[in-house]
Motif scaffolding. Structure first.
Motif, PDB file in Angstrom:
ATOM      1  N   SER A  70     102.692   3.208 -28.189  1.00 38.33           N
ATOM      2  CA  SER A  70     102.694   2.400 -27.020  1.00 38.33           C
ATOM      3  C   SER A  70     101.044   2.892 -26.374  1.00 38.33           C
ATOM      4  N   GLY A  71     100.431   1.931 -25.810  1.00 40.87           N
ATOM      5  CA  GLY A  71      99.134   2.405 -25.131  1.00 40.87           C
ATOM      6  C   GLY A  71      97.963   2.612 -26.100  1.00 40.87           C
ATOM      7  N   GLY A 111      96.479   0.356 -27.647  1.00 43.28           N
ATOM      8  CA  GLY A 111      95.317  -0.784 -27.609  1.00 43.28           C
ATOM      9  C   GLY A 111      95.635  -1.846 -28.691  1.00 43.28           C
TER      10      GLY A 111
HETATM   11  N1  LIG Z   1      94.191  -5.024 -17.761  1.00 38.00           N
HETATM   12  C1  LIG Z   1      94.244  -3.833 -17.979  1.00 38.00           C
HETATM   13  N2  LIG Z   1      93.300  -2.985 -17.237  1.00 38.00           N
HETATM   14  C2  LIG Z   1      93.019  -1.837 -17.419  1.00 38.00           C
HETATM   15  N3  LIG Z   1      93.768  -1.257 -18.173  1.00 38.00           N
HETATM   16  C3  LIG Z   1      94.374  -1.775 -18.974  1.00 38.00           C
HETATM   17  C4  LIG Z   1      94.754  -3.132 -19.085  1.00 38.00           C
HETATM   18  N4  LIG Z   1      95.599  -3.537 -19.937  1.00 38.00           N
HETATM   19  C5  LIG Z   1      95.685  -2.506 -20.803  1.00 38.00           C
HETATM   20  N5  LIG Z   1      95.188  -1.373 -20.362  1.00 38.00           N
HETATM   21  C6  LIG Z   1      94.900  -0.283 -20.937  1.00 38.00           C
HETATM   22  O1  LIG Z   1      94.740  -0.242 -22.243  1.00 38.00           O
HETATM   23  C7  LIG Z   1      95.319   0.626 -23.138  1.00 38.00           C
HETATM   24  C8  LIG Z   1      96.051  -0.247 -24.195  1.00 38.00           C
HETATM   25  O2  LIG Z   1      96.793  -1.141 -23.786  1.00 38.00           O
HETATM   26  P1  LIG Z   1      97.758  -2.156 -24.937  1.00 38.00           P
HETATM   27  O3  LIG Z   1      96.790  -2.874 -25.779  1.00 38.00           O
HETATM   28  O4  LIG Z   1      98.784  -2.964 -24.121  1.00 38.00           O
HETATM   29  O5  LIG Z   1      98.487  -1.018 -25.893  1.00 38.00           O
HETATM   30  P2  LIG Z   1      99.487  -1.186 -26.769  1.00 38.00           P
HETATM   31  O6  LIG Z   1      99.750  -2.636 -26.956  1.00 38.00           O
HETATM   32  O7  LIG Z   1      99.038  -0.664 -28.142  1.00 38.00           O
HETATM   33  O8  LIG Z   1     100.801  -0.465 -26.058  1.00 38.00           O
HETATM   34  C9  LIG Z   1      96.490   1.316 -22.465  1.00 38.00           C
HETATM   35  O9  LIG Z   1      96.095   2.597 -21.983  1.00 38.00           O
HETATM   36  C10 LIG Z   1      96.305   0.274 -20.872  1.00 38.00           C
HETATM   37  O10 LIG Z   1      96.723   1.296 -19.886  1.00 38.00           O
END
Ligand SMILES: Nc1ncnc2c1ncn2[C@@H]1O[C@H](COP(=O)(O)OP(=O)(O)O)[C@@H](O)[C@H]1O
Ligand SMILES: [Mg+2]
Lengths: 322, 259
Positions: free
Chosen positions: A36-37, A39
């Motif tokens: 998770s997190g 990207g």
């Molecule tokens: N709208 C946003 N603004 C700032 N940071 C974001 C946003 N969306 C996601 N992030 C950051 O980008 C990173 C990747 O998120 P995400 O792609 O949702 O991860 P995953 O789907 O692998 O769990 C995370 O660290 C998250 O905090």
């Protein structure tokens, strides 16, 4: 189908995707795996222009996503369906209207809409539930509605963001089987984002391993899991701990070789004792593979390794820091 | 469960009917009237005030209906712009959002009676006159629209972001997202809030009546308070109570239908 090279995505100053390069061929089921997190969702959302990217190139069916105008983006989204972990259905509409919604957005005539929706509900096995409110469905049924909706506009690519993560194991398998069936029937390319290793193993030909926005591995799913890099090993959280004395050797069994023959054969040929300390059988796409961990005495190590070498098996001496 | 709450309601209803009857009998005793004389008095009072009461009711209905309608429409427009340009919006425009945000809050912080006087020149300009039922709709709308905007914005924010994302993923544009996703998804909650807003406007309209708009509030003030015709006040209150009940029940009914 999709070509990514040197892709970089930043939120403000924070880079969440760094130098991602890979490509997905037509008809593939491509996995994107990571904690998770990592990207994963962000990467997926770049594909259908829900997010922009700051550097590198991302081509979907030959077109650079960044360079598309509004109409181009709209068309791109028509060519790509998307399903979600939380299904994201409209609570104010029933099953039929949820599936019909993309068709409405694209101005498809009522009669055609009706025909198409019933066809899709037939495909996902929910034709009898078309009048139900979505709140009354189970998780698996909701995801089926999600899949029907995502397929409504006859996309060429299906993006799945943790599509099975909210489902129990049995339902997960049913949904994966459905995805595979529609992929075959509709000649789809599927990108499957997940943090569940079981899902990638079962469903994906190739995969990309993502950690903190960086590529940690890319390749065929079975070879990545059968010969994991240290990073991957850490990520897949191996549940086999070590037995204190002797040396642990992990053996992998490619499809041609029978497990029993190897083990009994080795015992007979070398006339030594060794114990089996662990093992796992797993389903990769279409066949069962697995590994065994055997524990041998230090004295016999060399002979055992020689024997394994002769038999052309994959093996690995396990170190203690797994 | 259902029959249980039904029985409860029945008992409550009987209880209050009994209470009303007891009060009535007590009054008869206190004023030493026979029931017949009492009914006669009530009928006389009603006959005397009937025409004015209905005219005032009509004026109140006009004011409340029109100002609720206009403020809901304007509020919806403002809320849509705010939700799109807001920090989490589909097309963030911090300057636009900040400006709307400020205007909405300034208008909400003005006491209504001040607002009426404050925008009288505007009312005169738009409506030709500042006195009367229809001109009063303008200050009422100006007062209520920012409330409606905030309420609807909050209801829009309640809509699951994932649902919006799904709509975007198959090509819905901003207009389609507002009218075909946010509005239908938030509609039940918006309806309930609009019912509350309409009831608040009923209260405002009584104030507006006092400065020339007419209506039930004006009637109660003019005859009931200034001329000591207490029975007029009682009739006005009775009608207002019924109105509030009707608006709230209509809101609840629609909410249950739509949800
Ligand atoms: N709208 C946003 N603004 C700032 N940071 C974001 C946003 N969306 C996601 N992030 C950051 O980008 C990173 C990747 O998120 P995400 O792609 O949702 O991860 P995953 O789907 O692998 O769990 C995370 O660290 C998250 O905090
Ligand atoms: Mg995610």
């Amino acid at each position: 189908m999709i070509e990514v090279s040197g892709l970089e995505k930043r939120y403000g100053g924070k880079a969440v995707l760094k130098d991602i390069t890979f490509s997905v061929a037509r008809g593939e089921v491509f996995g994107v795996v990571g904690h998770s997190g990592a990207g994963k969702s962000t990467l997926l959302r770049c594909f259908n222009a829900l997010e922009d990217y700051q550097a590198g190139s991302l081509k979907v069916m030959g077109r650079e996503v960044k360079d598309l105008d509004r109409a181009g983006r709209k068309q791109l989204r028509r060519d790509m369906g998307m399903i979600f972990q939380t299904f994201n259905l409209m609570g104010s509409k029933n099953v039929f209207d949820n599936v019909a919604f993309p068709l409405e957005i694209w101005g498809i005539a009522r009669e055609k809409r009706r025909e198409r929706v019933m066809e899709l509900l037939e495909l996902v096995g929910l034709a009898d539930k078309y009048k139900e409110r979505v709140q009354s469905l189970s998780g698996g049924q909701k995801q089926r509605v999600g899949i029907a909706r995502a397929l409504a506009l006859s996309p060429k690519i299906l993006l799945c963001d943790e599509a099975t993560s909210a489902l129990d194991p049995k339902t997960t398998i049913a949904i994966l089987d459905l995805l595979e069936a529609v992929r075959r029937e509709l000649n789809l390319t599927i990108i499957l984002v997940t943090h569940q290793m079981e899902v990638v193993k079962r469903a994906c030909n190739r995969m990309l391993l993502l950690d903190k926005g960086l590529t940690q591995g890319i390749g065929k799913t079975d070879s990545l899991f059968l010969a994991p890099t240290p990073d991957l090993k850490k990520l897949i959280e191996d549940e086999f701990t070590l037995i204190p004395t002797g040396v642990n050797i992990r053996l992998w069994f490619p499809r041609e070789i029978s497990r029993n023959a190897v083990i009994t054969g080795m015992a007979r040929a070398l006339d030594i004792d060794f114990s089996i300390v662990g093992g796992k059988l797993e389903r990769y796409l279409d066949d069962v593979r697995g590994f065994l961990i055997i524990n041998v005495d230090d004295r016999h190590l060399e002979r055992v390794l020689n024997y394994l070498q002769e038999q052309k098996l994959f093996w690995e001496v396990m170190d203690d820091e797994i | 469960m259902k029959s249980d709450s039904g029985t409860q309601k029945l008992f409550l209803g009987l209880f209050f009917c009994g209470l009303a009857l007891a009060t009535f009998v007590l009054c008869l005793y206190l004023f030493s009237l026979s029931p017949k004389e009492a009914f006669q008095a009530i009928a006389d009072s009603f006959a005397r005030i009937r025409e004015e009461l209905f005219l005032s009711l009509w004026q109140t209905l006009c004011m409340v209906f029109l100002s609720t309608l206009f403020s809901a429409v304007i509020g919806f427009g403002l809320a849509s712009v705010m939700i799109i340009t807001g920090p989490q919006g589909l097309a963030p425009r911090p300057a636009v959002y900040a400006a709307l945000d400020a205007v909405v809050d300034v208008l909400r912080s003005l006491p209504f009676i001040i607002l009426i006087i404050f925008i009288m020149p505007l009312t005169r300009l738009v409506m030709g006159t500042a006195i009367g039922t229809l001109p009063t709709v303008l200050p009422l709308t100006v007062a209520a629209a920012p409330f409606a905007a905030r309420i609807i914005e909050a209801n829009f924010l309640e809509v699951d972001r994932g649902v919006v994302e799904a709509a975007r993923s198959f090509g819905a544009g901003i207009g389609q997202i507002i009218f075909r996703v946010l509005l239908p998804e938030a509609l039940p909650a918006i309806i309930l809030n609009i019912a509350v807003l309409a009831i608040a406007l009923l209260g405002y309209s009584a104030m507006a009546g006092a400065v020339g708009g007419g209506g039930l509030g004006d009637l109660a003030y003019r005859l009931g308070y200034n001329r000591f015709q207490n029975d007029v006040s009682v009739w006005c209150i009775l009608v207002l109570v019924i109105l509030v009940r009707c608006i709230q029940s209509a809101g609840n009914l629609l909410y249950r239908r739509l949800r």
